[in-house]
Motif scaffolding. Sequence first.
Motif, PDB file in Angstrom:
ATOM      1  N   SER A   1      67.744  79.884  59.934  1.00  0.00           N
ATOM      2  CA  SER A   1      68.497  79.655  61.175  1.00  0.00           C
ATOM      3  C   SER A   1      69.594  80.695  61.331  1.00  0.00           C
ATOM      4  N   GLY A   2      70.216  81.138  60.247  1.00  0.00           N
ATOM      5  CA  GLY A   2      71.192  82.231  60.314  1.00  0.00           C
ATOM      6  C   GLY A   2      70.565  83.522  60.784  1.00  0.00           C
ATOM      7  N   ILE A   3      69.381  83.816  60.271  1.00  0.00           N
ATOM      8  CA  ILE A   3      68.666  85.017  60.704  1.00  0.00           C
ATOM      9  C   ILE A   3      68.313  84.917  62.180  1.00  0.00           C
ATOM     10  N   ALA A   4      67.824  83.755  62.598  1.00  0.00           N
ATOM     11  CA  ALA A   4      67.453  83.594  64.007  1.00  0.00           C
ATOM     12  C   ALA A   4      68.681  83.703  64.902  1.00  0.00           C
ATOM     13  N   MET A   5      69.816  83.125  64.488  1.00  0.00           N
ATOM     14  CA  MET A   5      71.025  83.194  65.298  1.00  0.00           C
ATOM     15  C   MET A   5      71.553  84.621  65.359  1.00  0.00           C
ATOM     16  N   MET A   6      71.544  85.295  64.214  1.00  0.00           N
ATOM     17  CA  MET A   6      72.001  86.679  64.194  1.00  0.00           C
ATOM     18  C   MET A   6      71.088  87.570  65.023  1.00  0.00           C
ATOM     19  N   SER A   7      69.785  87.332  64.916  1.00  0.00           N
ATOM     20  CA  SER A   7      68.842  88.117  65.724  1.00  0.00           C
ATOM     21  C   SER A   7      69.079  87.879  67.205  1.00  0.00           C
ATOM     22  N   TYR A   8      69.327  86.646  67.603  1.00  0.00           N
ATOM     23  CA  TYR A   8      69.585  86.342  69.009  1.00  0.00           C
ATOM     24  C   TYR A   8      70.842  87.061  69.498  1.00  0.00           C
ATOM     25  N   VAL A   9      71.907  86.998  68.678  1.00  0.00           N
ATOM     26  CA  VAL A   9      73.159  87.650  69.072  1.00  0.00           C
ATOM     27  C   VAL A   9      72.957  89.155  69.159  1.00  0.00           C
ATOM     28  N   VAL A  10      72.293  89.736  68.177  1.00  0.00           N
ATOM     29  CA  VAL A  10      72.074  91.177  68.169  1.00  0.00           C
ATOM     30  C   VAL A  10      71.223  91.596  69.360  1.00  0.00           C
ATOM     31  N   VAL A  11      70.136  90.911  69.592  1.00  0.00           N
ATOM     32  CA  VAL A  11      69.248  91.283  70.701  1.00  0.00           C
ATOM     33  C   VAL A  11      69.951  91.090  72.028  1.00  0.00           C
ATOM     34  N   SER A  12      70.673  89.989  72.197  1.00  0.00           N
ATOM     35  CA  SER A  12      71.368  89.782  73.471  1.00  0.00           C
ATOM     36  C   SER A  12      72.461  90.815  73.670  1.00  0.00           C
ATOM     37  N   CYS A  13      73.179  91.185  72.600  1.00  0.00           N
ATOM     38  CA  CYS A  13      74.203  92.221  72.722  1.00  0.00           C
ATOM     39  C   CYS A  13      73.581  93.568  73.051  1.00  0.00           C
ATOM     40  N   LEU A  14      72.491  93.895  72.382  1.00  0.00           N
ATOM     41  CA  LEU A  14      71.820  95.167  72.664  1.00  0.00           C
ATOM     42  C   LEU A  14      71.266  95.186  74.078  1.00  0.00           C
ATOM     43  N   MET A  15      70.714  94.057  74.526  1.00  0.00           N
ATOM     44  CA  MET A  15      70.172  94.004  75.881  1.00  0.00           C
ATOM     45  C   MET A  15      71.289  94.149  76.910  1.00  0.00           C
ATOM     46  N   SER A  16      72.412  93.473  76.699  1.00  0.00           N
ATOM     47  CA  SER A  16      73.514  93.591  77.654  1.00  0.00           C
ATOM     48  C   SER A  16      74.129  94.980  77.603  1.00  0.00           C
ATOM     49  N   TYR A  17      74.145  95.612  76.421  1.00  0.00           N
ATOM     50  CA  TYR A  17      74.694  96.959  76.315  1.00  0.00           C
ATOM     51  C   TYR A  17      73.776  97.977  76.955  1.00  0.00           C
TER      52      TYR A  17
END
Length: 173
Positions: free
Chosen positions: A114-130
């Motif tokens: 769940s930590g990996i999934a949460m971190m992946s979500y945050v990273v992907v959403s940040c990269l997508m917004s950037y």
Amino acid sequence: MAKEEPPSVSRDLQELQRKLGLLLESFLNNSKVVAFMKSPVGRFLDRHPFVTLTVLMFVTMSAIPVGFFLLIVVLTSLCALMGAILLEGLVISVCGLSLLCVLCGLGFLSLALSGIAMMSYVVVSCLMSYCFSPRDGDSPGLEQPRCGVTSIASAFCLSALPSLALGFASLWP
């Protein structure tokens, strides 16, 4: 020279004989005894008193050894049952501890995933917004924030990346 018995002993023996006769008569008049005596086995035993006495003596004398044997069988069965219960308790305890270890391992694994999934979500959403944020010159007249951060959520994403990476790195040995 033979001594003669006093009349009171003879009278006591006659009284005892009469009482035994009444007891035997009440025994023989019992309905179950009458039914048994009319059966083929009862008639055979009535015609052969020696066999009857032999069977009666055998049953009487064998009651104690058979009783001891049955007592030993019951005690052995109880001991085996207790041993089986103790063995079953040991097996259940060992299996229960094994299940506890497996469930704890699955709990830690689910926490890590769940930590990996949460971190992946945050990273992907940040990269997508950037990556998909409007740049300078894309829309004339709009003032663009610095570093491509277009919202508070994107700012949070970019500021949270280093701490998430450190937290995730501490999970792995």
